[in-house]
Scaffold this active site. Structure first.
Site, mmCIF file in Angstrom:
data_model
loop_
_atom_site.group_PDB
_atom_site.id
_atom_site.type_symbol
_atom_site.label_atom_id
_atom_site.label_comp_id
_atom_site.label_asym_id
_atom_site.label_seq_id
_atom_site.Cartn_x
_atom_site.Cartn_y
_atom_site.Cartn_z
ATOM 1 C CD1 TRP A 1 -1.724 -2.322 2.004
ATOM 2 C CD2 TRP A 1 -2.769 -1.628 0.160
ATOM 3 N NE1 TRP A 1 -2.585 -3.310 1.611
ATOM 4 C CE2 TRP A 1 -3.247 -2.918 0.496
ATOM 5 C CE3 TRP A 1 -3.282 -0.988 -0.973
ATOM 6 C CZ2 TRP A 1 -4.201 -3.579 -0.272
ATOM 7 C CZ3 TRP A 1 -4.240 -1.654 -1.729
ATOM 8 C CH2 TRP A 1 -4.688 -2.920 -1.375
ATOM 9 C CG ASP B 1 -2.831 3.975 4.703
ATOM 10 O OD1 ASP B 1 -3.739 3.706 5.508
ATOM 11 O OD2 ASP B 1 -2.692 3.371 3.623
ATOM 12 C CE LYS C 1 -7.611 -2.567 5.513
ATOM 13 N NZ LYS C 1 -7.497 -3.861 4.946
HETATM 14 N N1 PMP Z 1 -3.785 1.081 2.951
HETATM 15 C C1 PMP Z 1 -3.713 -0.006 3.737
HETATM 16 C C2 PMP Z 1 -2.741 -0.040 4.877
HETATM 17 C C3 PMP Z 1 -4.547 -1.086 3.477
HETATM 18 O O1 PMP Z 1 -4.472 -2.190 4.243
HETATM 19 C C4 PMP Z 1 -5.466 -1.028 2.394
HETATM 20 C C5 PMP Z 1 -6.434 -2.136 2.080
HETATM 21 N N2 PMP Z 1 -6.136 -3.384 2.489
HETATM 22 C C6 PMP Z 1 -5.484 0.124 1.609
HETATM 23 C C7 PMP Z 1 -4.635 1.163 1.929
HETATM 24 C C8 PMP Z 1 -6.437 0.257 0.446
HETATM 25 O O2 PMP Z 1 -7.712 0.463 0.946
HETATM 26 P P1 PMP Z 1 -8.990 0.632 -0.003
HETATM 27 O O3 PMP Z 1 -9.188 -0.673 -0.706
HETATM 28 O O4 PMP Z 1 -10.095 0.980 0.939
HETATM 29 O O5 PMP Z 1 -8.708 1.729 -0.968
#
Ligand code: PMP
Length: 372
Positions: free
Chosen positions: A112, A181, A205
């Site tokens: 991510w 994030d 989460k």
């Molecule tokens: N950042 C982190 C740390 C994540 O774990 C995730 C999803 N697993 C995301 C970003 C992306 O999230 P989304 O699918 O809601 O855009």
């Protein structure tokens, strides 16, 4: 008492170790069932309300108030809700806070974070100030391995790397405003707000359903965003001025997040207690992994191990597969690791009861003695 085939509560629900969308607190789901039918005695369900009507006014106000109270979010931070999950934030942040003449520092500590680097690089100058990609992200970069830009527009990091199971227990040692994030660990522990300029998380989460992000942005940092040049739905200032409802918002996500944070307060009291509980749960699994020669944890440094996501493997891919299938039969669901690292991953967010972790550990012991 519960057994491996009887979940902790008197329902037909399994223990769900999904990385997200993930387990929600049972009282929240029960309340949501009622509120979908008739909320506040209004005769209308929570998904059937006008986003400008008094019932939704109350839902939004209550969600904001409880989020601020439980998280101890200071008054100089705005709390915003936006659609597009966490991913849209990775585009909006550089569009808003990375001027042409500046550089933003980014930690590349997992998928991510890596994706966030790529997104920001489309918009402006990016310096990867710390990276552990070559080691399959099994650890975080040490301060001695970092390379910060003097006068950076901001420094971006992911506090908890959902796939690889590392978690920051320290802050990047830079003067740049910190942008974080926290998608997979928000409200799993107290937040030191004075360290941050901008925090965001997708809800699916620790806070609610998918498709929605919660943003906590410090006012003076927000003011650095441009005025009226960005698309309306990608403009933090518009979201702030319009109370996160410039257009029709995801009203149910806001409602559910309010309920989840209220549950944190009712169940634990505050984030200090949540952290204690999460430490207790994680210790059960890490102890199991550390005392076994059959299982291997992806992350070995205790200072960097996640409280939320614990990836591990057995001695072979075939046994990993067998583990996942057999665990599923015991109502221990969604334990497959992310495809980029394989093996297993136990996601044990706030709403995972300790009984679920105990049953998983028990299952692991039995599986080891039968297959080692
Ligand atoms: N950042 C982190 C740390 C994540 O774990 C995730 C999803 N697993 C995301 C970003 C992306 O999230 P989304 O699918 O809601 O855009």
């Amino acid at each position: 008492m519960t057994t491996a085939t009887t979940p902790a509560t008197a329902t037909d629900r399994a223990f769900n170790f999904s990385a997200g969308p993930a387990v929600l607190p049972e009282p929240v789901i029960q309340q949501a069932k009622n509120d979908l039918w008739n909320v506040f005695g209004s005769g209308m369900g929570v998904c059937e309300l006008s986003h400008r009507g008094p019932e939704y006014d109350r839902i939004l106000e209550e969600a904001l108030a409880i989020t601020r109270e439980v998280g101890k979010v200071p008054d100089n931070f705005h709390i915003l809700f936006m659609q597009g999950g966490a991913t849209l934030q990775t585009a909006m942040i550089p569009m808003s806070f990375l001027p042409k003449d500046k550089t933003a520092d980014y930690f590349d500590t997992g998928k991510w974070a890596h994706d966030a680097v790529a997104e920001a690089a489309k918009i402006g100058k990016v310096n990867v100030c710390g990276i552990t990609r070559d080691e399959n992200y099994c650890r975080l970069p040490a301060e001695s391995e970092t390379n910060y830009t003097p006068g950076a527009a901001y420094c971006f990091f992911v506090s908890n790397n959902t796939i690889y199971g590392t978690q920051f227990n320290r802050f990047p040692n830079t003067d740049a405003p910190l942008v974080c994030d926290m998608s997979s660990d928000i409200y799993c522990r107290p937040i030191e707000w004075n360290k941050y300029a901008f925090v965001y998380a997708s809800l699916q989460k620790n806070l609610g359903p998918s498709g929605q992000a919660c943003i906590m942005v410090e006012d003076s940092f927000l003011q650095k965003a441009p005025d009226d040049t960005l698309p309306k739905l990608m403009d933090y200032k518009v979201a702030q001025k319009k109370q996160s409802r410039y257009n029709t918002p995801n009203t149910f996500a806001v409602y559910l997040m309010g309920q989840v944070v209220k549950w944190i307060k009712d169940e634990f009291g505050g984030l200090e207690q949540v952290e204690q509980y999460n430490k207790e749960k994680a210790a059960l699994l890490y102890d199991m992994l550390d005392n076994s020669s059959f299982y291997t944890a992806h992350v070995t440094n205790p200072d960097e191990r996640s409280l939320m996501n614990i990836p591990f493997r057995t001695t072979s891919e075939a046994l990993d597969e067998k583990f996942i299938v057999e665990a599923d039969k015991q109502n221990l669901k969604t334990l497959a690791g992310h495809r980029s690292i394989g093996g297993m991953r136990a996601s044990i967010y706030n709403a995972m009861p300790i009984e679920g972790v105990k049953q998983l550990v028990e299952f692991m012991k039995n599986f080891e003695s039968e297959n080692a």
